[in-house]
Design an enzyme around this catalytic site. Structure first.
Site, PDB file in Angstrom:
ATOM      1  CG  ASP A 285      -2.014   0.685   0.694  1.00  0.00           C
ATOM      2  OD1 ASP A 285      -2.098   2.289   0.379  1.00  0.00           O
ATOM      3  OD2 ASP A 285      -3.141  -0.452   1.026  1.00  0.00           O
ATOM      4  CG  HIS A 355      -3.996   1.860  -2.380  1.00  0.00           C
ATOM      5  ND1 HIS A 355      -4.361   2.551  -0.834  1.00  0.00           N
ATOM      6  CD2 HIS A 355      -5.498   1.702  -3.141  1.00  0.00           C
ATOM      7  CE1 HIS A 355      -5.925   3.016  -0.672  1.00  0.00           C
ATOM      8  NE2 HIS A 355      -6.651   3.135  -1.744  1.00  0.00           N
ATOM      9  CD  GLU A 420      -9.296   3.710  -0.968  1.00  0.00           C
ATOM     10  OE1 GLU A 420     -10.919   4.189  -0.550  1.00  0.00           O
ATOM     11  OE2 GLU A 420      -8.776   3.291  -0.750  1.00  0.00           O
TER      12      GLU A 420
HETATM   13  C1  ACM Z   1     -10.567   0.022   0.350  1.00  0.00           C
HETATM   14  O1  ACM Z   1     -11.154  -0.502   1.073  1.00  0.00           O
HETATM   15  N1  ACM Z   1     -10.199   0.587  -0.350  1.00  0.00           N
HETATM   16  C2  ACM Z   1     -11.133  -1.633  -1.168  1.00  0.00           C
END
Ligand code: ACM
Length: 621
Positions: A285, A355, A420
């Site tokens: 991440d 991420h 995201e």
């Molecule tokens: C997530 O909670 N961004 C998959």
């Protein structure tokens, strides 16, 4: 000299805007900068008494005006409702020319959320008589006459080698069952469904009938729960049981905070006690890359560590000292093998194209396009965390990573994230604009689909299937072999299932275990999707009876994201006992699922968790 002190205060809540005041004392004479972490965006124009030198993710650096000891700023449009939201990890940096240490920890003397303490919460459980039982609730359960005495070294007979199954049982119970040709516990082969079992405990002995290892394991796990509640004198009982879903998964984010291999093994063992069969391992991440990749040592040499003056600044719980860790490939193999002995498949997640702050910081020469002028800000406030689908380096990186990932994880599925990706990304990238023109793409999101389709095909060439969060559908390029993890809502999962995709249900509003249990300001956790108590988890029905595409719903995932999970104790507190409710959501037929009955079985389970030294959140009376 005494350590500098800071008092933090929310001075004003103005709708969704939040005004902070920091008061510092016992400061050094030299010019200092204040470093801290706060998972919000500071409006630079709002600062009084200081200017903002840096903000990246949750990391902030403020330079005070001459002689200032009070700093004020505003975070817009993101309320602060809990103490666990408050800033953390304060330290000062001093100019190089100053004498003494260049970094000084700042002691948080006091914090004030500026909100009244929450009133009494409603009780977490209904008033019901405790009842010894099994979680998840079996299909059928009949109490029989009498008791059976389970000796510490009881013998077990059954087809083939039972070593792995008995090791698992013995690890859960502390007993020392042994295989023998004539046991008082007998595993019988019967043509049941692959995970189904029938456990019969009579005064004479125990039988577990199943088609093979998976069913025997589930029967032994039920026996283990029965033993852990009753001790050696087991009330006789018959259970006839099979799971509702074949995919029953727990997720742990090991990037935001690092969790040791010992913690992961312990979690796997606890998962196995509740018949989960998939561990979704979030390995990468923004705040850390946790998987050793031999082709790119920088991913962990650089990307696994954050702290002052490192390529990745302090994040989340913050502090100047280097923080991090990673899993070596031999540790990964050890964990995968341990999980397999418990009947659990490990699914790694390499989260792309968003991420990726840590990966990009580790490998800028491959992953950064110098001329990219795109401006964006991710949900977690990074402005440099997205891979570029038009750079050859991105593909070199991904293919090398996937080569090693596929070798390390023998399971058939690899999770590629996909969640995201912020808007604005790629719009100012000459390489992306050229790729869009060349491919005739109209929408930037097609670039995401372009990259993920490449990964899907690359994985397919290695016999693996791609899984991803619901956003892998963006740009409409991945094929229907991809499994969709619905997380923003239940409806997105139903929509994907109706469109023909296999779906795993992980709606945050029902299954995200990083959400706070309730609104109490002291109750830690996030709340962007609301709060989540035990009963709300329990109430989740991933596949409503009247939905026409239920065959596409494979099962259930409860994630624990680790922004706030700084220790094993906190992990226990967030996971348990809510994970037991997920277990029942994943396993039990809705016809045999009832909240009051679960609540009645819970005390017996909490007693088991006490024996296993799990620091669960005690339900409030
Ligand atoms: C997530 O909670 N961004 C998959």
């Amino acid at each position: 000299m005494s350590a500098p002190l800071i008092h933090t205060q929310v001075e004003r809540h103005d709708g969704k805007d939040v005004w902070f005041r920091f008061s510092l004392s016992q400061l050094p004479a030299a010019h200092w900068k204040l470093h801290f972490c706060l998972a919000r965006h500071i409006d630079p124009a709002s600062l009084e008494g200081a200017r903002l030198e840096r903000q990246s993710g949750s990391y902030k650096v403020l330079i005070p005006a001459e002689g200032q000891r009070e700093l004020r700023f505003c975070c817009r449009n993101t309320p602060i409702k809990k103490l666990s939201d408050m800033p953390r990890g304060f330290f000062l940096s001093l100019p190089e020319a100053s004498t003494g240490p260049q970094l000084m920890p700042v002691v948080l003397a006091d914090e004030d959320l500026g909100l009244p303490p929450s009133g009494p919460n409603t009780p977490d459980l209904p008033k019901v008589e405790p009842l010894a039982g099994i979680v998840p609730q079996p299909d059928q359960r009949v109490l029989l006459e009498g008791n059976f005495r389970l000796a510490e070294r009881a013998h077990v007979s059954g087809p083939g080698s039972l070593t792995a199954l008995l090791d698992h049982f013995n690890e859960l119970t502390g007993l020392a069952l042994e295989q023998d040709h004539d046991g008082e516990i007998r595993l019988l082969e019967e043509p049941l469904a692959s995970e189904a079992y029938r456990l019969t405990i009579t005064q004479e002995g125990v039988t577990i009938a199943a088609a093979g290892e998976a069913g025997w394991r589930h029967g032994l796990v039920s026996l283990a729960q029965w033993y852990l509640q009753h001790g050696e004198s087991l009330p006789c009982i018959e259970l006839v049981d099979a799971p509702r879903f074949g995919f029953r998964s727990i997720f742990l984010d090991c990037a935001r905070h690092f969790h040791t291999l010992a913690t992961l093994k312990r979690l796997l063992k606890l998962m196995s006690l509740y018949k989960f069969n998939r561990f979704h391992w979030h390995l990468t991440d923004d705040e850390g890359w946790r998987l050793e990749i031999k082709a790119f040592p920088a991913l962990t040499d650089v990307g696994a560590w954050r702290g002052h003056d490192l390529a990745i600044g302090p994040q989340l719980s913050g502090g100047a000292e280097p923080y991090g860790g990673y899993y070596t490939q031999s540790e990964v193999k050890e964990l995968v093998s341990y999980a397999s002995e418990l009947g659990i498949t490990v699914i790694p997640e390499i989260d792309i194209p968003g991420h990726c702050h840590a990966a990009i910081k580790a490998l800028p020469e491959l992953l950064v396009e110098e001329d990219d002028r795109s401006r964006y800000r991710s949900v977690q406030y990074f402005d440099d965390n997205v891979l570029n689908p038009a750079l050859p380096g991105t593909y070199r990186f991904l293919e090398a990573v996937l080569d090693e990932v596929c070798e390390l994880f023998p399971g058939p599925q690899i999770h590629m994230g996909g969640d995201e990706v912020p808007t604005g990304v790629w719009t100012g990238s000459p390489a992306c604009q050229q790729l869009m023109q060349q491919e005739g793409y109209q929408d930037c999101r097609e670039l995401q689909g372009h990259l993920l389709r490449h990964c899907q095909q690359y994985l397919a060439g290695k016999g693996k299937r791609m899984l991803g969060w619901e956003e892998i559908l963006h740009g409409d390029k991945v094929s229907r072999d991809a499994t969709i993890f619905a997380w923003t809502s239940f409806q997105t999962g139903l929509d994907a299932a109706a469109a023909g995709y296999p779906v795993v249900m992980a709606p945050a509003q029902h299954l995200y275990l990083d959400l706070a249990w309730n609104q109490d300001i002291h109750e830690p956790g996030l709340y962007w999707a609301g709060t989540l108590n035990l009963e709300q988890v329990y109430a989740c029905d991933p596949a409503p009876a009247d939905f026409h595409a239920n065959d596409n719903i494979l099962g259930v995932l409860s994630p624990l994201w680790s922004e706030l999970v700084t220790s094993r104790d906190r992990l226990d507190y967030m996971m348990f006992p809510r994970m037991l409710a997920t277990a029942e959501v994943a396993w039990s037929d809705p016809a045999h699922k009832e909240w009051d009955h679960f609540a009645a079985r819970l005390p017996g389970q909490l007693q088991i968790l006490d024996q296993l030294q799990v620091g669960y959140r005690v339900p409030q009376k």
